[in-house]
Write a protein that holds these residues in place. Structure first.
Motif, PDB file in Angstrom:
ATOM      1  N   THR A 151      -3.115  11.523   3.017  1.00 32.56           N
ATOM      2  CA  THR A 151      -2.552  10.503   2.129  1.00 32.56           C
ATOM      3  C   THR A 151      -1.288  11.038   1.450  1.00 32.56           C
ATOM      4  O   THR A 151      -1.102  12.241   1.301  1.00 32.56           O
TER       5      THR A 151
ATOM      6  N   ARG B  16       2.269   4.121   1.219  1.00 26.33           N
ATOM      7  CA  ARG B  16       2.715   2.732   1.009  1.00 26.33           C
ATOM      8  C   ARG B  16       3.887   2.402   1.921  1.00 26.33           C
ATOM      9  O   ARG B  16       3.990   1.303   2.451  1.00 26.33           O
ATOM     10  N   HIS B  17       4.782   3.362   2.069  1.00 20.13           N
ATOM     11  CA  HIS B  17       5.949   3.173   2.927  1.00 20.13           C
ATOM     12  C   HIS B  17       6.014   4.361   3.890  1.00 20.13           C
ATOM     13  O   HIS B  17       6.654   5.373   3.600  1.00 20.13           O
TER      14      HIS B  17
ATOM     15  N   ALA C 167       0.159   1.823   6.626  1.00 18.42           N
ATOM     16  CA  ALA C 167       0.810   1.381   5.397  1.00 18.42           C
ATOM     17  C   ALA C 167      -0.260   0.830   4.455  1.00 18.42           C
ATOM     18  O   ALA C 167      -0.684  -0.319   4.592  1.00 18.42           O
ATOM     19  N   LEU C 168      -0.703   1.668   3.534  1.00 19.57           N
ATOM     20  CA  LEU C 168      -1.770   1.287   2.606  1.00 19.57           C
ATOM     21  C   LEU C 168      -1.378   1.633   1.180  1.00 19.57           C
ATOM     22  O   LEU C 168      -0.744   2.658   0.932  1.00 19.57           O
ATOM     23  N   ASP C 169      -1.767   0.785   0.256  1.00 22.76           N
ATOM     24  CA  ASP C 169      -1.606   1.069  -1.167  1.00 22.76           C
ATOM     25  C   ASP C 169      -2.943   1.570  -1.675  1.00 22.76           C
ATOM     26  O   ASP C 169      -3.927   0.820  -1.720  1.00 22.76           O
TER      27      ASP C 169
ATOM     28  N   ASP D 236      -5.543   0.001  -4.102  1.00 19.34           N
ATOM     29  CA  ASP D 236      -6.662  -0.803  -3.601  1.00 19.34           C
ATOM     30  C   ASP D 236      -7.546   0.137  -2.783  1.00 19.34           C
ATOM     31  O   ASP D 236      -7.555   0.105  -1.555  1.00 19.34           O
TER      32      ASP D 236
ATOM     33  N   ASN E 258      -3.756   2.462 -12.680  1.00 16.28           N
ATOM     34  CA  ASN E 258      -3.159   2.822 -11.396  1.00 16.28           C
ATOM     35  C   ASN E 258      -3.226   4.325 -11.151  1.00 16.28           C
ATOM     36  O   ASN E 258      -3.532   4.776 -10.037  1.00 16.28           O
TER      37      ASN E 258
ATOM     38  N   VAL F 134      -5.343   5.682  -7.870  1.00 16.73           N
ATOM     39  CA  VAL F 134      -4.709   6.452  -6.790  1.00 16.73           C
ATOM     40  C   VAL F 134      -5.150   7.908  -6.809  1.00 16.73           C
ATOM     41  O   VAL F 134      -5.423   8.500  -5.771  1.00 16.73           O
TER      42      VAL F 134
END
Length: 264
Positions: free
Chosen positions: A16, A43-44, A64-66, A69, A117, A121
């Motif tokens: 990650t 994310r990017h 591509a994951l945030d 979530d 957040n 994360v």
């Protein structure tokens, strides 16, 4: 599956925060050896990683994951692992590297969304991804040789509190203690996964730039980080990556579930 089939005795890493800084440096260095498959989560995503991997006889998938979530990210990993056979991989590693430094200052001045957040994360996502990874690799032949590992990137701030960064300190301290607990759980299994929460030293990344540019009234330790930079005491992302990956390859990986690369 096609990428796995094209590699001989492939080694898997799920990483990650793989698009910049320490994460990108680890991705590039790990992919230099042939027969490796990297799942690069960001994310990017960094598009050039796929070509870099191919040049070195390895492969890379970018997701591509945030990680804010976390349940969705963990489900994606769980679903993908379920497509693999128990003997498909020679080794499998989950490297939880992503983290967020919320705006610096007293916790009472931080917004609820910012604090949430940082913890999602920095702590919730590694916990959920680790759970999915351990569940998904249950019964794999790689466990019999100690080849299933979880490496959590922690920080000295998880072990030494610092004013102005409470959420980051809390996330890293939680990551350390989570790793201790999981190590105890895995030790009860006939073929345990090995887990370490590792502080990578002081690394010259975007986070360091944020610390040095902060308001000293909000972050009283700002001068210390300025002095570290001026004295040349920061590792580059590339140097830090080599130290982390060397730790991952140690024969005694997991004996101490909380460690620091500076401990030797």
């Amino acid at each position: 599956m096609d990428q796995l089939a094209s590699l001989h005795a492939p080694h898997l890493m799920v990483l990650t925060g793989a698009s910049r800084g320490l994460g990108l440096a680890m991705a590039r260095q790990w992919l230099r050896s042939p027969g490796r498959l990297l799942i690069a989560v960001a994310r990017h995503p960094e598009a050039a990683l796929a070509g870099w991997a191919q040049q070195h006889g390895s492969a890379c998938q970018s997701w591509a994951l945030d990680l804010a979530d976390a349940p969705a990210a963990a489900q994606r990993l769980s679903d993908w692992l379920a497509t693999l056979s128990a003997g498909a991989l020679a080794s499998a590693t989950l490297l939880n590297n992503a983290g967020v430094l919320s705006p610096l200052g007293p916790v009472g001045t931080s917004g609820a969304a910012e604090l949430s957040n940082a913890l999602r994360v920095g702590l919730e996502a590694p916990m959920l991804l680790t759970a999915a990874f351990l569940r998904g690799t249950e019964g794999w032949s790689a466990r019999q040789t100690g080849g299933v590992k979880v490496l959590n990137i922690s920080s000295g701030l998880g072990r030494r509190a610092m004013a102005g960064s409470a959420a980051y300190c809390a996330a890293k301290a939680g990551l350390d203690h989570f790793s201790r607990a999981v190590a105890l759980e895995e030790a009860q299994r006939p073929h345990p996964a090995r887990i370490v929460s590792l502080a990578p030293g002081v690394v010259d990344t975007d986070m360091q730039i944020q610390l040095r540019a902060s308001d000293p009234t909000a972050f009283p330790d700002r001068l210390r980080f300025v002095q570290l930079k001026e004295a040349g005491l920061l590792d580059s992302a590339e140097v830090a990556a080599s130290k982390v990956l060397a730790w991952l390859d140690r024969a005694d990986f997991g004996v101490q579930p909380v460690a620091d690369v500076r401990e030797g």
